[in-house]
Design a protein around this motif. Structure first.
Motif, mmCIF file in Angstrom:
data_model
loop_
_atom_site.group_PDB
_atom_site.id
_atom_site.type_symbol
_atom_site.label_atom_id
_atom_site.label_comp_id
_atom_site.label_asym_id
_atom_site.label_seq_id
_atom_site.Cartn_x
_atom_site.Cartn_y
_atom_site.Cartn_z
ATOM 1 N N LEU A 1 -22.416 -44.201 -7.250
ATOM 2 C CA LEU A 1 -22.090 -42.640 -7.518
ATOM 3 C C LEU A 1 -22.878 -42.785 -9.201
ATOM 4 C CD1 LEU A 1 -18.593 -41.013 -8.123
ATOM 5 C CD2 LEU A 1 -19.978 -41.269 -10.159
ATOM 6 N N VAL A 2 -23.627 -41.434 -9.121
ATOM 7 C CA VAL A 2 -24.309 -41.135 -10.512
ATOM 8 C C VAL A 2 -23.695 -39.685 -10.910
ATOM 9 C CG1 VAL A 2 -26.155 -42.668 -9.744
ATOM 10 C CG2 VAL A 2 -26.296 -40.330 -9.215
ATOM 11 N N GLY A 3 -23.801 -39.373 -12.160
ATOM 12 C CA GLY A 3 -23.644 -38.119 -12.390
ATOM 13 C C GLY A 3 -24.060 -37.695 -13.913
ATOM 14 N N THR A 4 -23.794 -36.665 -14.393
ATOM 15 C CA THR A 4 -24.167 -35.958 -15.577
ATOM 16 C C THR A 4 -22.760 -36.003 -16.433
ATOM 17 O OG1 THR A 4 -23.739 -33.667 -15.077
ATOM 18 C CG2 THR A 4 -25.929 -34.583 -14.801
ATOM 19 N N ILE B 1 -35.403 -37.546 16.151
ATOM 20 C CA ILE B 1 -34.599 -38.362 15.662
ATOM 21 C C ILE B 1 -35.009 -39.916 16.111
ATOM 22 C CG2 ILE B 1 -32.248 -39.642 15.777
ATOM 23 C CD1 ILE B 1 -31.184 -36.916 16.050
ATOM 24 N N ARG B 2 -35.404 -40.683 15.190
ATOM 25 C CA ARG B 2 -35.485 -42.292 15.560
ATOM 26 C C ARG B 2 -34.593 -43.304 14.917
ATOM 27 N NH1 ARG B 2 -38.567 -44.237 10.858
ATOM 28 N NH2 ARG B 2 -38.886 -42.925 9.209
ATOM 29 N N MET B 3 -34.616 -44.357 15.450
ATOM 30 C CA MET B 3 -33.800 -45.410 14.776
ATOM 31 C C MET B 3 -34.290 -46.407 13.943
ATOM 32 S SD MET B 3 -31.160 -44.743 16.883
ATOM 33 C CE MET B 3 -30.202 -45.691 16.296
ATOM 34 N N ILE B 4 -33.631 -46.517 12.865
ATOM 35 C CA ILE B 4 -34.008 -47.349 11.863
ATOM 36 C C ILE B 4 -33.141 -48.408 11.716
ATOM 37 C CG2 ILE B 4 -34.407 -47.629 9.419
ATOM 38 C CD1 ILE B 4 -35.019 -44.383 9.529
ATOM 39 N N ASP B 5 -33.674 -49.702 11.490
ATOM 40 C CA ASP B 5 -32.881 -50.951 11.626
ATOM 41 C C ASP B 5 -32.698 -51.430 9.982
ATOM 42 O OD1 ASP B 5 -32.256 -51.398 14.350
ATOM 43 O OD2 ASP B 5 -34.203 -51.842 14.517
ATOM 44 N N ASN B 6 -32.199 -50.732 9.117
ATOM 45 C CA ASN B 6 -31.938 -51.079 7.750
ATOM 46 C C ASN B 6 -30.638 -50.756 7.600
ATOM 47 O OD1 ASN B 6 -32.914 -48.620 7.481
ATOM 48 N ND2 ASN B 6 -33.689 -48.841 5.529
ATOM 49 N N ARG B 7 -30.009 -51.197 6.169
ATOM 50 C CA ARG B 7 -28.713 -51.000 5.937
ATOM 51 C C ARG B 7 -28.576 -49.501 5.358
ATOM 52 N NH1 ARG B 7 -24.215 -54.454 4.276
ATOM 53 N NH2 ARG B 7 -23.034 -53.607 2.559
ATOM 54 N N LEU B 8 -27.549 -48.815 5.765
ATOM 55 C CA LEU B 8 -27.507 -47.360 5.333
ATOM 56 C C LEU B 8 -27.327 -47.569 3.677
ATOM 57 C CD1 LEU B 8 -25.276 -46.025 8.185
ATOM 58 C CD2 LEU B 8 -27.786 -45.182 7.500
ATOM 59 N N ARG B 9 -27.581 -46.467 2.892
ATOM 60 C CA ARG B 9 -27.343 -46.328 1.577
ATOM 61 C C ARG B 9 -27.162 -44.817 1.247
ATOM 62 N NH1 ARG B 9 -32.099 -47.271 -2.120
ATOM 63 N NH2 ARG B 9 -33.395 -46.329 -0.612
ATOM 64 N N PHE B 10 -25.988 -44.798 0.578
ATOM 65 C CA PHE B 10 -25.348 -43.367 0.314
ATOM 66 C C PHE B 10 -25.377 -43.108 -1.308
ATOM 67 C CE2 PHE B 10 -23.555 -44.317 4.686
ATOM 68 C CZ PHE B 10 -24.523 -43.385 5.310
ATOM 69 N N ARG B 11 -25.484 -42.036 -1.740
ATOM 70 C CA ARG B 11 -25.022 -41.718 -3.195
ATOM 71 C C ARG B 11 -24.280 -40.668 -3.325
ATOM 72 N NH1 ARG B 11 -30.525 -42.224 -6.414
ATOM 73 N NH2 ARG B 11 -29.815 -44.661 -5.698
ATOM 74 N N LEU B 12 -23.299 -40.597 -4.010
ATOM 75 C CA LEU B 12 -22.466 -39.500 -4.624
ATOM 76 C C LEU B 12 -23.086 -39.190 -5.944
ATOM 77 C CD1 LEU B 12 -18.706 -40.374 -3.754
ATOM 78 C CD2 LEU B 12 -20.745 -39.264 -2.284
ATOM 79 N N ILE B 13 -23.181 -37.770 -6.033
ATOM 80 C CA ILE B 13 -23.838 -37.269 -7.006
ATOM 81 C C ILE B 13 -22.623 -36.113 -7.745
ATOM 82 C CG2 ILE B 13 -25.486 -35.943 -8.157
ATOM 83 C CD1 ILE B 13 -27.337 -36.913 -5.904
ATOM 84 N N THR B 14 -22.484 -36.216 -8.985
ATOM 85 C CA THR B 14 -21.237 -35.239 -9.660
ATOM 86 C C THR B 14 -21.560 -34.974 -10.998
ATOM 87 O OG1 THR B 14 -18.905 -35.112 -10.079
ATOM 88 C CG2 THR B 14 -19.728 -37.082 -10.591
ATOM 89 N N ILE B 15 -20.883 -34.005 -11.577
ATOM 90 C CA ILE B 15 -20.668 -33.573 -12.651
ATOM 91 C C ILE B 15 -19.561 -34.139 -13.476
ATOM 92 C CG2 ILE B 15 -21.896 -31.377 -12.572
ATOM 93 C CD1 ILE B 15 -19.037 -29.947 -12.292
ATOM 94 N N ALA B 16 -19.316 -34.026 -14.980
ATOM 95 C CA ALA B 16 -18.347 -34.431 -15.626
ATOM 96 C C ALA B 16 -18.146 -35.900 -15.064
ATOM 97 C CB ALA B 16 -17.317 -33.704 -15.708
ATOM 98 N N LEU C 1 -30.055 -31.271 -10.510
ATOM 99 C CA LEU C 1 -30.975 -31.075 -9.412
ATOM 100 C C LEU C 1 -31.882 -32.313 -9.369
ATOM 101 C CD1 LEU C 1 -32.048 -27.263 -9.918
ATOM 102 C CD2 LEU C 1 -30.701 -28.319 -8.391
ATOM 103 N N GLY C 2 -32.245 -32.855 -10.804
ATOM 104 C CA GLY C 2 -32.972 -33.941 -10.829
ATOM 105 C C GLY C 2 -32.322 -35.188 -10.145
ATOM 106 N N LEU C 3 -31.110 -35.336 -10.273
ATOM 107 C CA LEU C 3 -30.579 -36.554 -9.713
ATOM 108 C C LEU C 3 -30.495 -36.236 -8.281
ATOM 109 C CD1 LEU C 3 -27.071 -36.961 -11.838
ATOM 110 C CD2 LEU C 3 -29.244 -38.470 -11.770
#
Length: 310
Positions: A60-63, A19-34, A72-74
Motif C-alpha cells: 500500500l502506498v499513498g499521499t 490473454i497469455r499465461m505468466i508463471d510469476n508471482r502476482l503483485r498488487f498495489r493499493l494506492i490511496t490518499i490521506a 496520478l504519479g503513483l
C-alpha cells in the motif's frame, strides 16, 4: 497444474487484446490518499492478510493529502513497475479516469476501494466502499434521539471538498430531518488535538451542544471536546474507529460511531484482483457496511482495533 498455488495467471496484451499465461508471482498495489490516517493502517492489515492467504504480494502506498497529481504519479509508477493489479482510492469523480484507462491499456486491472466518487464511471472494474449517504442517514437517525428540537448541531469534517464526507454529511442531515435543528459544518483538519480546539471554539460561538463527525480525525476531535467537558452535556458521535475513539466510546464521551469496516476494503480488492488474474472472474462491487459501535459492543472490538482489524 493448480493455477491458484503456482501463481500462474493471465495478462492481456494491450496491442492485441489476447490473454497469455505468466508463471510469476502476482503483485498488487493499493494506492490511496490521506495515507497517514489510522483507517488506512486497518486497510493495510486487511490487504496483507488477503495477500498471505492467496499467496500473492501486495503493498500500500499513498499521499499524505489529496493531491491529484501525486496520485496520478503513483498509478503510473505502478504500471511501470509491472504491477499485476491496482486498488485505487478513486476520490475524484473525473480526474482519475484517464490514468485508469492508461492502466487498462497496459493490461493492468483497477478496482476502487474506500471511495469511488463515480461508482465505476471512471473505468475501474468494481468498488469496495461504504454507501456514504446511507451510512450518514443511519447515524443521523441515531443522533436524532439524543438532540432536542431547535438545537444547533455541528457536523464536523476533517477536510473540505471531499465527496465521501459531503455524502455522509448529507445523510446525517437527512437522518436529523425529524428534528427542527440548525446544522453548521465545521472543518477541523486531520489532527484530532487541533480539531478539538477548533470544535471547542465553534461550540461556544454557535451555542451548540452536539457534534457529529464524518470521519475518523474529526470524530476523535469531537470526543476529545466532550471529554474535556468545558461545556457540559455535549453529544458526540461520528464515523470510523481508532484506539482513541474506542476509549472515548468506552468512557461515554462518544455515543457511537459508524464503522465502515476498512479491513474489508483492504482484503477484498486483493481477492478480486487475484480471482480476475487467475481465473478471469470479474470483480463485483461491495458495500463495506454501516455497523454501529457503541458502549454495548465496544469491548468486542477493542482488541481488534489494537490489532488494526477494526
Amino acid at each position: 497444474m493448480d493455477h491458484w498455488t503456482t501463481g500462474q495467471h493471465q495478462r492481456r496484451e494491450p496491442e492485441s487484446g489476447r490473454i497469455r499465461m505468466i508463471d510469476n508471482r502476482l503483485r498488487f498495489r493499493l494506492i490511496t490518499i490521506a495515507s497517514d490516517e489510522e483507517l488506512f493502517h486497518v486497510v493495510e492489515r486487511g490487504m496483507r492478510d488477503a495477500a498471505t492467504a492467496l499467496n500473492v504480494d501486495a503493498d500500500l502506498v499513498g499521499t499524505p493529502g489529496f493531491d491529484i497529481g501525486e496520485v496520478l504519479g503513483l498509478v503510473r509508477s505502478a504500471i511501470r513497475d509491472g504491477i499485476d493489479g491496482i486498488g485505487l482510492n478513486v476520490f475524484h469523480p473525473t480526474a482519475l479516469a484517464g490514468v485508469i484507462a492508461e492502466a487498462g491499456a497496459a493490461g493492468v486491472p483497477v478496482v476502487a476501494f474506500n471511495i469511488d466518487a463515480a461508482k465505476t464511471g471512471s473505468g475501474n472494474l468494481s468498488y469496495i466502499m461504504q454507501d456514504f449517504v446511507a451510512a450518514g442517514t443511519v447515524l443521523g437517525h441515531r443522533a436524532a434521539a439524543s438532540v432536542a428540537d431547535g438545537e444547533h448541531i455541528i457536523v464536523a469534517m476533517h477536510d473540505d471538498g471531499v465527496g465521501a464526507l459531503e455524502e455522509r454529511a448529507a445523510g446525517i442531515e437527512a437522518g436529523l430531518a425529524s428534528r427542527s435543528v440548525v446544522v453548521t459544518r465545521v472543518i477541523t483538519g486531520r489532527a484530532p488535538a487541533r480539531g478539538a480546539e477548533i470544535l471547542d471554539e465553534a461550540l461556544f460561538r454557535l451555542g451548540a451542544r452536539a457534534i457529529i463527525g464524518t470521519g475518523q480525525p474529526d470524530t476523535e476531535a469531537a470526543g476529545l471536546v466532550a471529554r474535556a467537558g468545558r461545556k457540559h452535556g455535549i453529544y458526540a458521535a461520528g464515523f470510523d474507529l481508532s484506539p482513541g475513539i474506542v476509549d472515548l466510546i468506552a468512557e461515554g464521551h462518544v455515543d457511537c460511531v459508524v464503522d465502515q469496516q476498512p479491513y474489508t476494503q483492504g482484503f477484498y480488492p486483493i481477492v478480486q484482483l487475484a480471482l480476475y488474474r487467475r481465473f478471469g472472474l470479474m470483480p463485483s462491487s461491495l458495500d463495506a457496511g454501516a455497523a454501529i459501535v457503541d458502549r454495548q459492543n465496544v469491548e468486542l472490538v477493542r482488541h481488534l482495533s489494537k490489532q488494526s482489524i477494526r
